[in-house]
Motif scaffolding. Structure first.
Motif, PDB file in Angstrom:
ATOM      1  N   ALA A  44       0.828  -1.217   0.000  1.00  0.00           N
ATOM      2  CA  ALA A  44       0.000   0.000   0.000  1.00  0.00           C
ATOM      3  C   ALA A  44       0.854   1.256   0.000  1.00  0.00           C
ATOM      4  O   ALA A  44       0.484   2.267   0.592  1.00  0.00           O
ATOM      5  N   ARG A  45       1.982   1.219  -0.675  1.00  0.00           N
ATOM      6  CA  ARG A  45       2.938   2.333  -0.596  1.00  0.00           C
ATOM      7  C   ARG A  45       2.322   3.657  -1.029  1.00  0.00           C
ATOM      8  O   ARG A  45       2.503   4.682  -0.355  1.00  0.00           O
ATOM      9  N   ALA A  46       1.609   3.691  -2.143  1.00  0.00           N
ATOM     10  CA  ALA A  46       1.084   4.958  -2.654  1.00  0.00           C
ATOM     11  C   ALA A  46       0.100   5.577  -1.658  1.00  0.00           C
ATOM     12  O   ALA A  46       0.121   6.792  -1.411  1.00  0.00           O
ATOM     13  N   GLU A  47      -0.758   4.747  -1.069  1.00  0.00           N
ATOM     14  CA  GLU A  47      -1.738   5.268  -0.119  1.00  0.00           C
ATOM     15  C   GLU A  47      -1.077   5.720   1.179  1.00  0.00           C
ATOM     16  O   GLU A  47      -1.468   6.720   1.778  1.00  0.00           O
ATOM     17  N   ILE A  48      -0.073   4.984   1.625  1.00  0.00           N
ATOM     18  CA  ILE A  48       0.655   5.372   2.835  1.00  0.00           C
ATOM     19  C   ILE A  48       1.368   6.703   2.610  1.00  0.00           C
ATOM     20  O   ILE A  48       1.335   7.594   3.466  1.00  0.00           O
ATOM     21  N   ASP A  49       2.007   6.856   1.458  1.00  0.00           N
ATOM     22  CA  ASP A  49       2.694   8.112   1.155  1.00  0.00           C
ATOM     23  C   ASP A  49       1.703   9.274   1.106  1.00  0.00           C
ATOM     24  O   ASP A  49       2.002  10.378   1.603  1.00  0.00           O
ATOM     25  N   ARG A  57      -2.369  14.143   1.634  1.00  0.00           N
ATOM     26  CA  ARG A  57      -3.004  14.211   0.313  1.00  0.00           C
ATOM     27  C   ARG A  57      -3.955  13.029   0.123  1.00  0.00           C
ATOM     28  O   ARG A  57      -4.000  12.400  -0.930  1.00  0.00           O
ATOM     29  N   THR A  58      -4.746  12.747   1.153  1.00  0.00           N
ATOM     30  CA  THR A  58      -5.661  11.598   1.088  1.00  0.00           C
ATOM     31  C   THR A  58      -6.962  11.936   0.387  1.00  0.00           C
ATOM     32  O   THR A  58      -7.714  11.039   0.006  1.00  0.00           O
ATOM     33  N   GLY A  59      -7.281  13.238   0.245  1.00  0.00           N
ATOM     34  CA  GLY A  59      -8.565  13.636  -0.306  1.00  0.00           C
ATOM     35  C   GLY A  59      -9.626  13.841   0.756  1.00  0.00           C
ATOM     36  O   GLY A  59     -10.729  14.297   0.433  1.00  0.00           O
ATOM     37  N   TYR A  60      -9.312  13.542   1.999  1.00  0.00           N
ATOM     38  CA  TYR A  60     -10.221  13.811   3.113  1.00  0.00           C
ATOM     39  C   TYR A  60      -9.623  14.981   3.907  1.00  0.00           C
ATOM     40  O   TYR A  60      -8.617  14.826   4.603  1.00  0.00           O
ATOM     41  N   VAL A  68      -4.019  -0.371   7.078  1.00  0.00           N
ATOM     42  CA  VAL A  68      -2.557  -0.398   7.074  1.00  0.00           C
ATOM     43  C   VAL A  68      -2.075  -0.660   8.498  1.00  0.00           C
ATOM     44  O   VAL A  68      -2.638  -0.148   9.468  1.00  0.00           O
ATOM     45  N   ASP A  69      -1.015  -1.417   8.619  1.00  0.00           N
ATOM     46  CA  ASP A  69      -0.430  -1.793   9.911  1.00  0.00           C
ATOM     47  C   ASP A  69      -0.204  -0.569  10.795  1.00  0.00           C
ATOM     48  O   ASP A  69       0.435   0.409  10.384  1.00  0.00           O
ATOM     49  N   TRP A  70      -0.696  -0.629  12.029  1.00  0.00           N
ATOM     50  CA  TRP A  70      -0.583   0.504  12.955  1.00  0.00           C
ATOM     51  C   TRP A  70       0.865   0.896  13.224  1.00  0.00           C
ATOM     52  O   TRP A  70       1.146   2.068  13.513  1.00  0.00           O
ATOM     53  N   ARG A  71       1.788  -0.053  13.126  1.00  0.00           N
ATOM     54  CA  ARG A  71       3.196   0.257  13.404  1.00  0.00           C
ATOM     55  C   ARG A  71       3.769   1.251  12.393  1.00  0.00           C
ATOM     56  O   ARG A  71       4.676   2.034  12.725  1.00  0.00           O
ATOM     57  N   ILE A  72       3.245   1.239  11.165  1.00  0.00           N
ATOM     58  CA  ILE A  72       3.700   2.192  10.149  1.00  0.00           C
ATOM     59  C   ILE A  72       3.294   3.608  10.558  1.00  0.00           C
ATOM     60  O   ILE A  72       4.087   4.554  10.473  1.00  0.00           O
ATOM     61  N   PRO A  95     -10.760  11.610  -3.045  1.00  0.00           N
ATOM     62  CA  PRO A  95     -10.504  10.658  -1.957  1.00  0.00           C
ATOM     63  C   PRO A  95      -9.767   9.412  -2.437  1.00  0.00           C
ATOM     64  O   PRO A  95     -10.047   8.885  -3.526  1.00  0.00           O
ATOM     65  N   LEU A  96      -8.824   8.955  -1.619  1.00  0.00           N
ATOM     66  CA  LEU A  96      -8.071   7.737  -1.949  1.00  0.00           C
ATOM     67  C   LEU A  96      -8.984   6.533  -2.092  1.00  0.00           C
ATOM     68  O   LEU A  96      -8.741   5.640  -2.907  1.00  0.00           O
ATOM     69  N   VAL A  97     -10.013   6.492  -1.253  1.00  0.00           N
ATOM     70  CA  VAL A  97     -10.906   5.351  -1.214  1.00  0.00           C
ATOM     71  C   VAL A  97     -12.258   5.834  -0.732  1.00  0.00           C
ATOM     72  O   VAL A  97     -12.354   6.771   0.061  1.00  0.00           O
ATOM     73  N   GLU A  98     -13.319   5.221  -1.241  1.00  0.00           N
ATOM     74  CA  GLU A  98     -14.640   5.514  -0.704  1.00  0.00           C
ATOM     75  C   GLU A  98     -14.718   4.983   0.720  1.00  0.00           C
ATOM     76  O   GLU A  98     -14.235   3.885   1.013  1.00  0.00           O
ATOM     77  N   LEU A  99     -15.321   5.750   1.603  1.00  0.00           N
ATOM     78  CA  LEU A  99     -15.388   5.322   2.997  1.00  0.00           C
ATOM     79  C   LEU A  99     -16.125   3.999   3.144  1.00  0.00           C
ATOM     80  O   LEU A  99     -15.742   3.154   3.958  1.00  0.00           O
ATOM     81  N   SER A 100     -17.157   3.808   2.366  1.00  0.00           N
ATOM     82  CA  SER A 100     -17.912   2.549   2.440  1.00  0.00           C
ATOM     83  C   SER A 100     -17.053   1.369   1.986  1.00  0.00           C
ATOM     84  O   SER A 100     -17.137   0.268   2.547  1.00  0.00           O
ATOM     85  N   GLU A 101     -16.208   1.615   0.997  1.00  0.00           N
ATOM     86  CA  GLU A 101     -15.309   0.557   0.519  1.00  0.00           C
ATOM     87  C   GLU A 101     -14.276   0.205   1.588  1.00  0.00           C
ATOM     88  O   GLU A 101     -13.997  -0.972   1.846  1.00  0.00           O
ATOM     89  N   GLY A 102     -13.711   1.227   2.215  1.00  0.00           N
ATOM     90  CA  GLY A 102     -12.745   0.975   3.274  1.00  0.00           C
ATOM     91  C   GLY A 102     -13.370   0.253   4.447  1.00  0.00           C
ATOM     92  O   GLY A 102     -12.766  -0.668   5.023  1.00  0.00           O
ATOM     93  N   LEU A 103     -14.585   0.634   4.807  1.00  0.00           N
ATOM     94  CA  LEU A 103     -15.280  -0.021   5.916  1.00  0.00           C
ATOM     95  C   LEU A 103     -15.557  -1.485   5.597  1.00  0.00           C
ATOM     96  O   LEU A 103     -15.358  -2.365   6.451  1.00  0.00           O
TER      97      LEU A 103
END
Length: 454
Positions: free
Chosen positions: A297-302, A308-311, A345-349, A436-444
């Motif tokens: 998930a490098r692009a989303e983490i960056d 720059r998540t869109g939220y 994404v892993d909380w440790r990141i 937005p990187l992802v729709e909230l419903s999709e992430g949920l």
């Protein structure tokens, strides 16, 4: 006894300092010592923002000691070796140290005790210096620590904190003890606040005069910035948590009660980490998560790191972190929930990124708060997901906080700033801000599948 060494670690103050008081009462002269521990560098914990704040704290501590006839001795290297070396140079009979809770601190203390005893020097470790109530003072039946905050807080509240100690009037340091120059560092965050006990006590006085009374009603107000901002001073120990509890309770009222509760959360995390030191890196309560990683998930983490998540509320908080080396507590909850629950994404990141910037970056609070949000810690509702849009409208209703930190959206009036993707076509096209990187419903849905809720 003629000489004692006082080893300063995360207690960089003169007011309410039990190790210093004990040393001054027991010996004719003391060596106030700070060791720049190379093991901290090796662990990646010595980052620019905290080093800059640390250098302010050390300069202020040295100045305070000099006003009292003393000075701060600074060394660098292996902490155990340097303390033993200074003790030998001074002919010291004992060393005084504040208790700490991390695994590194425990190992360091045991190594130091063994090395000093070999040389005939006693080590005295003092509790309730960096906490209001020491870990282990309150425990539930059948366990060495509380795993749930509410019963812990109930028992914690029954404790009477020790008396607050005045700063010493005179500190005599033996001649001939060499010292390195005080370190000087520059942070990476332009808006980094200054450090030091003098600054901390001024902030505390202002907070008690004004902000404390409003804290219960306004602590979640993102734009109002109505928190104390004392967390860096608690982390470096330029302020005493015992003094904060006592002085807040002396003021009284709902604001003081809410503030003291937050200090109890800090102690709660320390008593947990003292008993479970592996919780700094391993799930306290594993959920069999198959977290996305840097590789997957490098692009989303960056995008999350860069704001720059869109939220907008997430991005505002992440940009505040980069600029100030600090983030509003509600922002910490929202950004952590977005990374761990919406992006899965892993909380440790996320915890590592926070530690790279936060001037109050603290192993106990940072790691265990991240675990709380990720659902692997002590949260009784481990699968809760914070909706960033709903939360933004509640805690930044007119969008002032977002417009402050996301200037691309400054022209959008009112709460519409929280959903720029809903703007009419031409208005949306004129704004250089990502979707937005992802729709909230999709992430949920992804999170629920991963936690086997569906």
């Amino acid at each position: 006894m003629n000489v004692s060494v006082v080893l300063f670690t995360s207690d960089l103050r003169l007011h309410d300092h039990p190790p210093l008081r004990a040393a001054l009462e027991g010996t004719r002269e003391v060596v106030p010592l700070f060791v720049r521990d190379r093991a901290v560098d090796g662990a990646g914990f010595a980052v620019p923002n905290r080093l800059a704040f640390l250098s302010d704290c050390l300069r202020d501590l040295d100045a305070g000691l000099r006003e009292r006839g003393g000075r701060l001795v600074v060394r660098s290297g292996d902490l155990v070796a340097e303390v033993c070396r200074v003790a030998a140079e001074a002919g010291a009979d004992e060393v005084h140290l504040s208790a700490d809770v991390s695994a590194h601190a425990h190992r360091r203390e045991e190594r130091l005790r063994h090395a000093l005893e070999t040389e005939g020097v006693r080590l005295h470790v003092h509790d309730a210096v960096t906490t209001a109530v020491a870990p282990g003072v309150v425990t539930p039946y059948g366990s060495d620590h509380f795993a749930v905050f509410t019963p812990y807080f109930r028992r914690w509240s029954e404790q009477r904190p020790r008396d607050v100690l005045d700063a010493p009037g005179t500190v005599r340091v033996p001649d001939g003890i060499g010292s390195e120059e005080l370190p000087s560092y520059k942070g990476v965050s332009e808006g980094l606040a200054p450090g030091g006990e003098t600054e901390g006590r001024e902030r505390l006085a202002a907070w008690l005069r004004g902000g404390l009374a409003l804290y219960a009603d306004r602590h979640d107000d993102l734009a109002g910035d109505a928190t104390s901002r004392l967390s860096p001073h608690l982390h470096f120990g330029t302020l005493s948590p015992v003094e904060l509890v006592r002085r807040a309770r002396a003021v009284g009222g709902p604001g003081a009660e809410a503030f003291v509760r937050q200090l109890a959360w800090r102690d709660f995390h320390r008593q947990l980490l003292a008993s479970r030191p592996d919780a700094s890196r391993a799930d306290y309560r594993p959920r069999q998560d198959r977290w996305r990683t840097e590789r997957t998930a490098r692009a989303e983490i960056d995008a999350w790191r860069e704001g720059r998540t869109g939220y907008p509320v997430v991005d505002a908080a992440m940009r505040q972190l980069r600029h100030e080396g600090w983030m509003h507590n509600r922002g910490r909850l929202l950004t952590a929930s977005f990374l761990t629950k919406t992006l899965y994404v892993d909380w440790r990141i996320g915890a590592r990124h926070f530690l790279d910037f936060l001037v109050d970056g603290d192993v106990a609070n940072n790691q265990l708060n991240w675990q709380w949000v990720a659902g692997t810690g002590t949260d009784s509702r481990p699968n809760r997901v914070l909706n960033p849009v709903t939360q933004a409208k509640r805690y930044d209703p007119d969008g002032t906080y977002v417009r402050r930190w996301v200037p691309e959206l400054a022209g959008i009036a009112g709460p519409a700033v929280h959903e720029p993707w809903k703007l009419p076509g031409l208005d949306r096209a004129a704004i250089d801000y990502p979707d937005p990187l992802v729709e909230l419903s999709e992430g949920l849905a992804r999170f629920r599948r991963a936690r086997s809720q569906d």
